[in-house]
Design an enzyme around this catalytic site. Sequence first.
Site, PDB file in Angstrom:
ATOM      1  N   ASP A   1      -4.413  51.105  25.251  1.00 57.56           N
ATOM      2  CA  ASP A   1      -3.498  51.893  26.107  1.00 57.56           C
ATOM      3  C   ASP A   1      -4.265  52.641  27.323  1.00 57.56           C
ATOM      4  OD1 ASP A   1      -1.591  53.546  27.300  1.00 57.56           O
ATOM      5  OD2 ASP A   1      -0.993  54.648  25.560  1.00 57.56           O
TER       6      ASP A   1
ATOM      7  N   LYS B   1       1.547  56.397  36.271  1.00 54.41           N
ATOM      8  CA  LYS B   1       0.315  57.184  36.318  1.00 54.41           C
ATOM      9  C   LYS B   1      -0.499  56.950  37.597  1.00 54.41           C
ATOM     10  CE  LYS B   1       1.819  58.837  32.583  1.00 54.41           C
ATOM     11  NZ  LYS B   1       1.761  58.433  31.135  1.00 54.41           N
TER      12      LYS B   1
ATOM     13  N   TRP C   1      -0.450  60.534  22.688  1.00 51.47           N
ATOM     14  CA  TRP C   1      -0.151  58.979  22.852  1.00 51.47           C
ATOM     15  C   TRP C   1      -0.675  58.018  21.790  1.00 51.47           C
ATOM     16  CZ3 TRP C   1       4.102  59.350  25.163  1.00 51.47           C
ATOM     17  CH2 TRP C   1       4.363  60.191  26.420  1.00 51.47           C
TER      18      TRP C   1
HETATM   19  C1  LIG Z   1       2.591  58.613  30.032  1.00 54.60           C
HETATM   20  C2  LIG Z   1       1.574  57.855  28.891  1.00 54.60           C
HETATM   21  C3  LIG Z   1       2.307  57.022  27.864  1.00 54.60           C
HETATM   22  C4  LIG Z   1       3.930  56.994  27.867  1.00 54.60           C
HETATM   23  O1  LIG Z   1       4.632  56.240  28.870  1.00 54.60           O
HETATM   24  P1  LIG Z   1       6.118  56.107  29.042  1.00 54.60           P
HETATM   25  O2  LIG Z   1       6.157  55.198  30.205  1.00 54.60           O
HETATM   26  O3  LIG Z   1       6.593  57.417  29.474  1.00 54.60           O
HETATM   27  O4  LIG Z   1       6.553  55.404  27.863  1.00 54.60           O
HETATM   28  C5  LIG Z   1       1.711  56.240  26.938  1.00 54.60           C
HETATM   29  N1  LIG Z   1       0.276  56.460  27.087  1.00 54.60           N
HETATM   30  C6  LIG Z   1      -0.321  57.090  27.870  1.00 54.60           C
HETATM   31  C7  LIG Z   1      -1.953  56.994  27.627  1.00 54.60           C
HETATM   32  C8  LIG Z   1       0.281  57.828  28.841  1.00 54.60           C
HETATM   33  O5  LIG Z   1      -0.412  58.606  29.568  1.00 54.60           O
END
Ligand SMILES: *Cc1c(COP(=O)(O)O)cnc(C)c1O
Length: 361
Positions: A171, A195, A101
Amino acid sequence: MKRIFNFSAGPAMLPESVLHQAADEMLDYKGSGMSVMEMSHRSKTYQGIIDEAEADLRKLLNIPANYKVLFLQGGGTTQFAMVPMNLMKNRVADYIITGHWAKKAYDEAKIFGKPNIIASSEDKLFSYIPDLKNLKYTPEADYVYMCENNTIFGTKYKSYPDTKGKILVNDASSCFLSEPLDVTKFGLIFAGAQKNVGPAGVTIVIIREDLLAIPPLPGTPTLLQYKIHADNGSMYNTPPAYGIYICGLVFKYLLGIGGLEAVKANNEKKAAILYNYIDSSKIFKGTVEKASRSLMNVCFRTGEPALDEAFLEGAKKAGFSNLPGHRSVGGMRASIYNAMPLAGVQALVDYMQKFEAEHVK
Ligand SMILES: *Cc1c(COP(=O)(O)O)cnc(C)c1O
């Protein structure tokens, strides 16, 4: 009705009491005669829902008054573009690459300017968090970017880089609300809801107010400007209204069980059961350096692809879903977010022990 232990990395399990409440309120939200799904986002009732969700999130994370909370759409992935579009005024930024990511975010930033990689753990398949002590920041860098919990590889930061006053962007998608977080260390934190906190479709952004004064790059669409959302209370256009309502129920639930200190203690307990067994096992091995282990995503393997396959096949039959590792790494990954009960982790370990007994001569 039968609920199973779902180890999905996202969308993932939600607290059962939240799902029950949502079901109870589905057709008639508190005497309004309609579902939250059917309600005008400009109504007083909905304003109450979003205000309460924000207030509860502020309580949970102790968010200072000089930070704005935004409820957006587009997932974590849209943030990979929004961050540079709104913060990269010199078109230079520093990225710490700890997995899939972070790399995606870095690649996206190249559309807008020159991101620099100042640290990476790619040399060892992202199995650790790089040393944060001697990072060399680029003098013109507009911000420093990190991904706190690496969902696919199962690592997590245990401390944060000292960026010497540069804006730190985090993030936090896959560890958001799994433990307390010192918001003041960051200029911007974002997290996709699916998540740990709600349904896919909501992305939470926490941004320090002074960052809203940075002019977005020329050509940035209206809806991709943080300031537009901040000035309009996340209601410049129709927000992901129902998803925000569910997030709000989850926030309330987390406060009710004692807030993020209690959540953290529970998550540590769950992760310890799994890691302790893996460390004592003769056939399962953790894939991550111990000091970098995630509490949310536990990655392990046997070292033999055929044995991994047999394990996963049996797991499926035993009623555990979503245990295969991400397609880019293979092996196994148990995502044990807030809503995974301790009983689910214990049941998984029981199955692993049984599998080990049957396969170790
Ligand atoms: C799942 C995830 C993403 C991507 O998220 P989307 O909502 O599918 O765009 C980005 N960063 C991390 C750390 C993730 O676990």
